[in-house]
Design a protein around this motif. Structure first.
Motif, PDB file in Angstrom:
ATOM      1  N   TYR A 123       0.821  -1.234   0.000  1.00 28.76           N
ATOM      2  CA  TYR A 123       0.000   0.000   0.000  1.00 28.76           C
ATOM      3  C   TYR A 123       0.845   1.271   0.000  1.00 28.76           C
ATOM      4  O   TYR A 123       0.333   2.377   0.180  1.00 28.76           O
ATOM      5  CB  TYR A 123      -0.928   0.020   1.211  1.00 28.76           C
ATOM      6  CG  TYR A 123      -1.892  -1.150   1.211  1.00 28.76           C
ATOM      7  CD1 TYR A 123      -2.701  -1.398   0.112  1.00 28.76           C
ATOM      8  CD2 TYR A 123      -1.982  -1.987   2.318  1.00 28.76           C
ATOM      9  CE1 TYR A 123      -3.572  -2.478   0.105  1.00 28.76           C
ATOM     10  CE2 TYR A 123      -2.854  -3.063   2.316  1.00 28.76           C
ATOM     11  CZ  TYR A 123      -3.641  -3.303   1.206  1.00 28.76           C
ATOM     12  OH  TYR A 123      -4.504  -4.348   1.200  1.00 28.76           O
ATOM     13  N   TYR A 325      -8.964   2.008  -1.845  1.00 29.48           N
ATOM     14  CA  TYR A 325      -8.524   2.599  -0.567  1.00 29.48           C
ATOM     15  C   TYR A 325      -9.284   1.947   0.596  1.00 29.48           C
ATOM     16  O   TYR A 325      -8.716   1.638   1.639  1.00 29.48           O
ATOM     17  CB  TYR A 325      -8.796   4.108  -0.524  1.00 29.48           C
ATOM     18  CG  TYR A 325      -8.009   4.958  -1.499  1.00 29.48           C
ATOM     19  CD1 TYR A 325      -6.748   4.586  -1.945  1.00 29.48           C
ATOM     20  CD2 TYR A 325      -8.526   6.179  -1.954  1.00 29.48           C
ATOM     21  CE1 TYR A 325      -6.035   5.376  -2.837  1.00 29.48           C
ATOM     22  CE2 TYR A 325      -7.818   6.978  -2.837  1.00 29.48           C
ATOM     23  CZ  TYR A 325      -6.575   6.574  -3.284  1.00 29.48           C
ATOM     24  OH  TYR A 325      -5.873   7.364  -4.149  1.00 29.48           O
ATOM     25  N   GLY A 328      -8.487  -1.869   1.068  1.00 24.40           N
ATOM     26  CA  GLY A 328      -7.145  -2.015   1.622  1.00 24.40           C
ATOM     27  C   GLY A 328      -7.014  -1.514   3.051  1.00 24.40           C
ATOM     28  O   GLY A 328      -5.986  -1.731   3.701  1.00 24.40           O
TER      29      GLY A 328
END
Ligand code: BYC
Length: 493
Positions: A123, A325, A328
């Motif tokens: 990430y 987003y 994750g």
């Protein structure tokens, strides 16, 4: 050096859980910077560049000192101290909310895992992007507001402007800390870039649209702090939920400071509307420009503009970025932990509005891709509260006129309405119709010139410009006519 003043008194003693901020350090912090020499050196080499930027693109009006609040602890109560401080000596620093060692990820596919204290490799790019975008907005707003001090309606307002400015500077520090502490060389490079891009610069503009618009005058500033800072509140609210714990803790503390910025916006517009209403009643006309007030129609145009550019800041109504987003664990929803669902949203849907066959229709789409809209809908509901308050002032004055939020599709550059022309009340128009009517909905050069003509500085104690009502109370229990700002001689010349 801080100027001590008998009248201001000491800050209240903190009572909540606190981690105190070490002000003996060159960079005040509560992250034990002294224990990480490499990071400390990196930040200390960034500090003079920040100060250079502040001197060049920060507030232009020369001041001796300003009655500012400075964070002293991150606990629930008594977190700030007020004093007269020369602005360039403001103690910008790094303050994170208390760590909760038990904290787990609240949403997405990592739900239930311990919150991350380091950046997971998978990430890294997305987190750095989010932090960079957030960081980019902070100095941008200071740049946009650079010359407003020259035309402040009072010392009280001038002080509020500078308070907002120094805190946006501190929020930049917050993001730079994360970039330098967790993203190595690339993070340090991004931190440099944050001072190199500039608001409105043709070659190197700020990242998001609204931060390249000019803040032309104090009415624009109040609209900005009402609508655009409120986007900040909602975006920070989603990052506060992040699985990346240092980001979550940073944003939690930033939100505390942010509340005052929105207070400046809400009350600034309110006081403008109050004075407008008073003049309308007194002179029995809506055309109060010649009596020194800002006509309600012009206030509405400013509102239309700032609301629509702030709506763009949420990104597209349907976005695969935001789905990634969320899944994750990088960016949650507003009040994520209070929502009563599975916090994964794999099968959930959300209703979006879009244009189909020349009509605005509703459609259910996967909720994950609609999270920008989910957040924006929360934001719009919040924006309506202020409008209700302002309308109450009009009602109290016995007037029939009202302010309103324009339709979500009005004047949009981002998202599903960007290719369409929508009137403030939601009517789809042709391009030609729009071009004919937009001048009545958005501030034109004449409106801005008329407002600018009213923007004359009022620097005497307790003096207020005629276009705005004085506030009910002063800052930190000080009187309204307090000497909030001491100007340098050259500012008075
Ligand atoms: N202008 O999938 P999309 C504050 C880009 S304010 C220009 O539609 P996504 C403050 C987007 O970056 C809060 N570009 O949207 C207030 C993406 O580019 P890449 C600031 C835009 O990615 C007052 C592409 O278009 N914080 O704190 O889901 C004073 C497609 O994007 C715009 C944040 O925004 C635009 N308006 O969401 C001081 C939080 N909108 O990546 C401070 C961090 C979108 O494909 N940022 N784009 O090259 C984010 O969470 C998201 O990046 C956004 C967009 C909400 C901005």
């Amino acid at each position: 050096m801080t100027v001590r003043d008998e009248r201001t008194g000491s800050a209240p003693a903190p009572t909540g859980p606190v981690s105190t901020i070490d002000y003996s350090e060159r960079i005040p912090n509560n992250v034990n910077l002294a224990g990480d020499r490499r990071l400390q050196r990196a930040l200390e080499s960034w500090q003079p560049k920040f100060l250079d930027w502040w001197r060049t693109l920060g507030p232009a009006l020369p001041t001796k000192d300003v009655y500012l609040r400075t964070a002293i602890a991150v606990g629930r109560d008594g977190w700030a101290h007020f004093d007269h401080v020369p602005m360039e000596e403001y103690r910008w620093g790094i303050f994170l909310a208390e760590q909760n060692p038990e904290r787990t990820v609240a949403f997405g596919k990592h739900k239930g895992e311990p919150a991350w204290q380091e950046v997971p490799g998978e990430y890294r790019a997305e987190l750095m992007r989010l932090i960079t975008v957030q960081g980019d907005t902070e100095p941008a707003s200071v740049e946009q507001q650079r010359v407003l001090g020259n035309t402040a309606p009072s010392l009280y307002d001038l002080r509020n402007l500078f308070q907002v400015n120094v805190e946006e500077g501190r929020h930049l520090w917050a993001m730079v800390y994360l970039l330098q502490a967790y993203f190595g060389r690339e993070g340090r490079e991004e931190a440099e870039q944050l001072l190199k891009r500039n608001s409105g610069d043709l070659d190197s503009p700020r990242i998001l649209g609204a931060f390249n618009e000019e803040t032309t005058d104090w009415l624009q500033f109040f609209m900005f702090t009402y609508f655009t800072d409120r986007d900040g509140k909602y975006q920070l609210g989603t990052l506060k939920e992040s699985a990346f714990d240092p980001l979550a803790r940073t944003c939690e503390f930033m939100l505390k400071e942010e509340a005052h910025h929105m207070f400046v916006g809400t009350t600034g517009v309110q006081r403008t509307v109050e004075r407008t209403a008073e003049l309308m009643v007194q002179h029995k006309t809506a055309d109060i420009l010649e009596h020194g007030g800002i006509p309600l129609t012009v206030i509405q145009k400013y509102l239309n503009f700032q609301f629509s550019v702030s709506m763009d800041l949420f990104g597209s109504e349907q976005s695969t970025n935001v789905a990634a987003y969320y899944t994750g664990g990088l960016k949650g929803r507003w009040q994520e932990t209070r929502r009563k669902d599975d916090h994964e949203l794999k099968d959930a849907t959300y209703r979006v509005r879009l244009v189909r066959d020349g009509k605005i229709v509703e459609e259910d789409v996967p909720a994950l891709t609609a999270l920008n809209l989910d957040l924006r809908d929360e934001y719009v509901a919040d924006c309506e509260n202020g409008v209700r308050r302002w309308n109450q002032a009009l009602e109290d004055a016995g007037l029939e006129e009202r302010l309103y939020l324009p339709h979500e599709g009005f004047n949009r550059r981002v998202g599903t309405f960007a290719e369409h022309f929508v009137s403030p009340d939601g009517e789809l128009l042709s391009k030609a119709e729009w071009q004919g009517k937009a001048v009545g909905w958005l501030p034109n050069d004449d409106d801005r010139a008329a407002v600018a003509a009213l923007m004359v500085p009022h620097y005497d104690l307790g003096d207020f410009a005629g276009w705005i009502a004085p506030p009910q109370t002063g800052i930190n229990d000080q009187p309204v006519e307090f000497d909030y700002v001491h100007l340098r001689e050259e500012a008075l010349a």
